[in-house]
Design an enzyme around this catalytic site. Structure first.
Site, PDB file in Angstrom:
ATOM      1  N   ASP A   1      -3.041  10.499   3.417  1.00  4.78           N
ATOM      2  CA  ASP A   1      -4.426  10.055   3.553  1.00  4.78           C
ATOM      3  C   ASP A   1      -5.217  11.040   4.401  1.00  4.78           C
ATOM      4  O   ASP A   1      -5.127  11.035   5.621  1.00  4.78           O
ATOM      5  CB  ASP A   1      -4.467   8.662   4.188  1.00  4.78           C
ATOM      6  CG  ASP A   1      -5.888   8.130   4.307  1.00  4.78           C
ATOM      7  OD1 ASP A   1      -6.768   8.651   3.596  1.00  4.78           O
ATOM      8  OD2 ASP A   1      -6.111   7.199   5.096  1.00  4.78           O
TER       9      ASP A   1
ATOM     10  N   LYS B   1     -11.028  12.710   7.617  1.00  6.31           N
ATOM     11  CA  LYS B   1     -10.574  12.445   8.979  1.00  6.31           C
ATOM     12  C   LYS B   1     -10.601  13.729   9.799  1.00  6.31           C
ATOM     13  O   LYS B   1     -10.444  14.823   9.248  1.00  6.31           O
ATOM     14  CB  LYS B   1      -9.114  11.944   8.961  1.00  6.31           C
ATOM     15  CG  LYS B   1      -8.855  10.622   8.302  1.00  6.31           C
ATOM     16  CD  LYS B   1      -7.357  10.323   8.327  1.00  6.31           C
ATOM     17  CE  LYS B   1      -7.007   9.044   7.587  1.00  6.31           C
ATOM     18  NZ  LYS B   1      -7.401   7.852   8.336  1.00  6.31           N
TER      19      LYS B   1
ATOM     20  N   ARG C   1      -7.422  -0.709   0.962  1.00  7.72           N
ATOM     21  CA  ARG C   1      -7.822  -2.002   0.395  1.00  7.72           C
ATOM     22  C   ARG C   1      -8.232  -1.873  -1.067  1.00  7.72           C
ATOM     23  O   ARG C   1      -8.147  -2.843  -1.819  1.00  7.72           O
ATOM     24  CB  ARG C   1      -8.937  -2.608   1.248  1.00  7.72           C
ATOM     25  CG  ARG C   1     -10.254  -1.869   1.217  1.00  7.72           C
ATOM     26  CD  ARG C   1     -11.124  -2.156   2.425  1.00  7.72           C
ATOM     27  NE  ARG C   1     -10.559  -1.565   3.635  1.00  7.72           N
ATOM     28  CZ  ARG C   1     -11.112  -1.650   4.850  1.00  7.72           C
ATOM     29  NH1 ARG C   1     -12.238  -2.313   5.000  1.00  7.72           N
ATOM     30  NH2 ARG C   1     -10.545  -1.087   5.888  1.00  7.72           N
TER      31      ARG C   1
ATOM     32  N   ASP D   1       1.358   6.620   5.607  1.00  8.86           N
ATOM     33  CA  ASP D   1       0.395   5.609   5.188  1.00  8.86           C
ATOM     34  C   ASP D   1       0.876   4.837   3.967  1.00  8.86           C
ATOM     35  O   ASP D   1       0.171   3.957   3.483  1.00  8.86           O
ATOM     36  CB  ASP D   1      -0.970   6.252   4.914  1.00  8.86           C
ATOM     37  CG  ASP D   1      -2.128   5.294   5.135  1.00  8.86           C
ATOM     38  OD1 ASP D   1      -1.941   4.327   5.898  1.00  8.86           O
ATOM     39  OD2 ASP D   1      -3.205   5.500   4.569  1.00  8.86           O
TER      40      ASP D   1
ATOM     41  N   LYS E   1       0.852  -1.197   0.000  1.00  2.00           N
ATOM     42  CA  LYS E   1       0.000   0.000   0.000  1.00  2.00           C
ATOM     43  C   LYS E   1       0.886   1.246   0.000  1.00  2.00           C
ATOM     44  O   LYS E   1       1.713   1.438   0.887  1.00  2.00           O
ATOM     45  CB  LYS E   1      -0.898   0.000   1.237  1.00  2.00           C
ATOM     46  CG  LYS E   1      -1.719   1.275   1.435  1.00  2.00           C
ATOM     47  CD  LYS E   1      -2.480   1.229   2.758  1.00  2.00           C
ATOM     48  CE  LYS E   1      -3.179   2.548   3.068  1.00  2.00           C
ATOM     49  NZ  LYS E   1      -3.847   2.527   4.390  1.00  2.00           N
TER      50      LYS E   1
ATOM     51  N   GLU F   1      -9.517   3.363   1.915  1.00  2.00           N
ATOM     52  CA  GLU F   1      -8.964   3.422   0.556  1.00  2.00           C
ATOM     53  C   GLU F   1      -7.840   2.433   0.313  1.00  2.00           C
ATOM     54  O   GLU F   1      -7.593   2.020  -0.821  1.00  2.00           O
ATOM     55  CB  GLU F   1      -8.475   4.843   0.256  1.00  2.00           C
ATOM     56  CG  GLU F   1      -7.071   5.197   0.724  1.00  2.00           C
ATOM     57  CD  GLU F   1      -6.896   5.152   2.242  1.00  2.00           C
ATOM     58  OE1 GLU F   1      -5.771   4.870   2.695  1.00  2.00           O
ATOM     59  OE2 GLU F   1      -7.867   5.398   2.975  1.00  2.00           O
TER      60      GLU F   1
ATOM     61  N   ASP G   1     -12.433   6.657   3.350  1.00  2.00           N
ATOM     62  CA  ASP G   1     -11.259   6.514   4.209  1.00  2.00           C
ATOM     63  C   ASP G   1     -10.834   5.050   4.352  1.00  2.00           C
ATOM     64  O   ASP G   1      -9.890   4.742   5.061  1.00  2.00           O
ATOM     65  CB  ASP G   1     -11.524   7.126   5.587  1.00  2.00           C
ATOM     66  CG  ASP G   1     -10.254   7.333   6.389  1.00  2.00           C
ATOM     67  OD1 ASP G   1      -9.169   7.404   5.776  1.00  2.00           O
ATOM     68  OD2 ASP G   1     -10.339   7.419   7.631  1.00  2.00           O
TER      69      ASP G   1
END
Length: 505
Positions: free
Chosen positions: A272, A279, A353, A290, A267, A351, A349
């Site tokens: 993010d 968030k 996956r 992230d 990933k 995202e 949020d």
């Protein structure tokens, strides 16, 4: 930040060298490593060289509170002679884990010094020496953008000896390379996101590929659209800085059709915000890290040739920036991933996956590997399950793969705890609109893993959710405060072992 040579894309790390016998002229700073069994065998001779009664010094320092636990230290200045100071450093039971922590503590002591001489116990095995060298690298890590008060530079050289005439350089050299993967992964994760975007990730991967003999391919946003990478494109739609898909390939010398083939999928969310499912401010802080999974894949790939990995490996990094804007993807959108599977978005949020799904589907359809492992800082829920800085989450469809990864986690210091993958929870991510949803109520780390499982097909697969070990709150153990670069040492240790795919399938 560590100095960079014009000839290398790697940071300049401390030199750790093995010295057969005690040096006639050591450095001005000496370290005596003390385990549960007491002073090393060479301590008597070392004390004579230093003009110090080390037995008495240990007695006094223990009375003042020094313990022999791994990583504990007590410094003693010398007012005469060539040596300026002696440090007692605890090594606990002398396990590789203990010696890794001791090496990190000694690296912190060595900041600003040109050279440090370290006396260890006789009989430390190769795993222990490797771990010590890893600790020196990891404890030396530094990163900043300061122009004043920049701090002391990393120690230049650590001369390591047990007083015997043995040559132990190979184990130390391996430890330096494994430690380097941890440094690189931390550097990637710590780089601020005004510098770091998907194109930056691709550029760094390309640099490292050129330096380490890897093949590299990069998909820009146009090629991603042409090839149907709907998850990566959707997550990146809200940002002015477009996404990238990065492929790195390593083939060992003499590889044949029977050489085991592993694919890593990381990933690479370079920032993010949560997208339209924004968030809160507190939740956004540290989201520059992230992309830890993708950074760890790049760092791992860079070490495979140096360490002589015997398996063929492809690293896939799914990189995007998740931002809110008029072009951002929305809750209730339906995404078509690489290969055709669809997802209904319920939370922008969730995202990570979505981008990993494209990477997994590409690996299954185009690469036909023997094993797939994906790695991510995927869910906050894994921290609820496992707490912080003890274990990362491991999900797997193959028991041997789970065992092999768990063993590598123990050896590397990045420990894993296997989590369940019950089919009963699959209904929590079902929807009449698409093949699945990307977010639901319930056990969040498990439903995220079940979402990804569908994209791995029948290939033996493991999912590493490392949010629980991705951020160190303090300078402790082998870590400095901040991003840990979780996963790089684990994957490197696994893939460069003798039989990383043993029993799988």
């Amino acid at each position: 930040m560590a100095r960079r040579s014009a000839r290398t894309v790697f940071p300049v790390l401390p030199a750790v060298v093995w010295q057969p016998g005690l040096p006639v002229h050591g450095s001005r700073s000496w370290v005596i490593v003390v385990g549960e069994a007491g002073l090393p065998a060479a301590a008597k001779e070392a004390g004579e060289r230093l003009g110090v009664d080390l037995d008495r010094l240990l007695e006094v320092q223990e009375a003042a509170g020094f313990g022999r636990a791994a990583g504990s230290t007590a410094a003693y200045p010398l007012l005469t002679g060539e040596v300026a100071e002696v440090l007692l450093a605890g090594a606990g039971a002398g396990t590789p884990r203990d010696l890794r922590h001791a090496g990190a503590a000694i690296a912190r002591f060595g900041r600003g010094k040109d050279e440090v001489t370290v006396v260890v116990a006789e009989g430390i095995d190769d795993a222990g020496l490797q771990a010590f060298a890893e600790g020196v690298v990891l404890g030396s890590f530094t990163f900043h953008r300061k122009t004043v008060d920049t701090g002391k530079p990393v120690v230049g050289r650590i001369e390591l000896t047990d007083g015997t005439d043995e040559d132990r350089d190979d184990a130390i050299d391996r430890g330096l390379v494994v430690g380097r993967t941890g440094w690189l992964a931390r550097e990637f994760a710590t780089t601020p996101s005004n510098e770091k975007d998907p194109a930056w990730m691709a550029a760094r991967a390309t640099e490292l590929a050129g330096a380490t003999g890897l093949d590299v391919t990069v998909w820009d946003e146009k090629q991603l659209a042409a090839d149907g990478f709907g998850g990566i494109l959707a997550v990146g739609k809200g940002s002015a800085r477009p996404p990238r898909f990065i492929r790195l390939d390593y083939t060992p010398p003499g590889a044949t059709d029977d050489t085991p083939y592993v694919v890593l999928v990381g990933k690479g969310i370079t920032y993010d915000t949560g997208g339209l499912s924004l968030k809160p401010r507190e939740g956004m802080v540290s989201m520059k890290r992230d992309m830890t999974g993708g950074g760890s894949v790049i760092a791992t790939m860079s070490a495979l040739r140096d360490l002589g990995a015997k398996v063929k490996v492809t690293g896939l990094i799914c990189s995007a920036e998740n931002m809110p804007s008029g072009t951002a993807y929305r809750p209730d959108d339906v995404i078509r991933h690489y290969g055709g599977r669809t997802t209904e978005v319920k939370n922008t949020d969730a995202e990570g996956r979505l981008v990993l799904a494209d990477g997994l589907a590409y690996a299954v359809k185009e690469l036909e590997p023997d094993v797939i492992v994906d790695i991510a800082t995927l869910t906050g829920a894994i921290k609820v399950s496992l707490g912080s800085m003890l274990y990362g989450g491991l999900f797997a469809t193959d028991d041997a793969l789970a065992d092999n990864l768990a063993d590598a986690g123990e050896a590397s210091g990045e420990r894993l705890w296997r989590m369940p993958l019950p089919d009963e929870y699959t209904e929590l991510i079902s929807t009449p609109i698409a093949d699945s949803v990307n977010s639901s109520k319930g056990p969040g780390s498990i439903t995220a893993a079940l979402f990804l499982k569908a994209f791995a097909g029948d290939v033996p697969w493991a999912h590493l959710d490392l949010s629980s070990i991705a951020e160190s709150p303090a300078d402790a153990l082998e870590y400095t405060t901040g991003a840990t670069g979780a996963g790089a040492r684990l994957l490197t240790t696994w893939l460069t072992g003798d039989t990383p795919t043993a029993g799988i399938g």
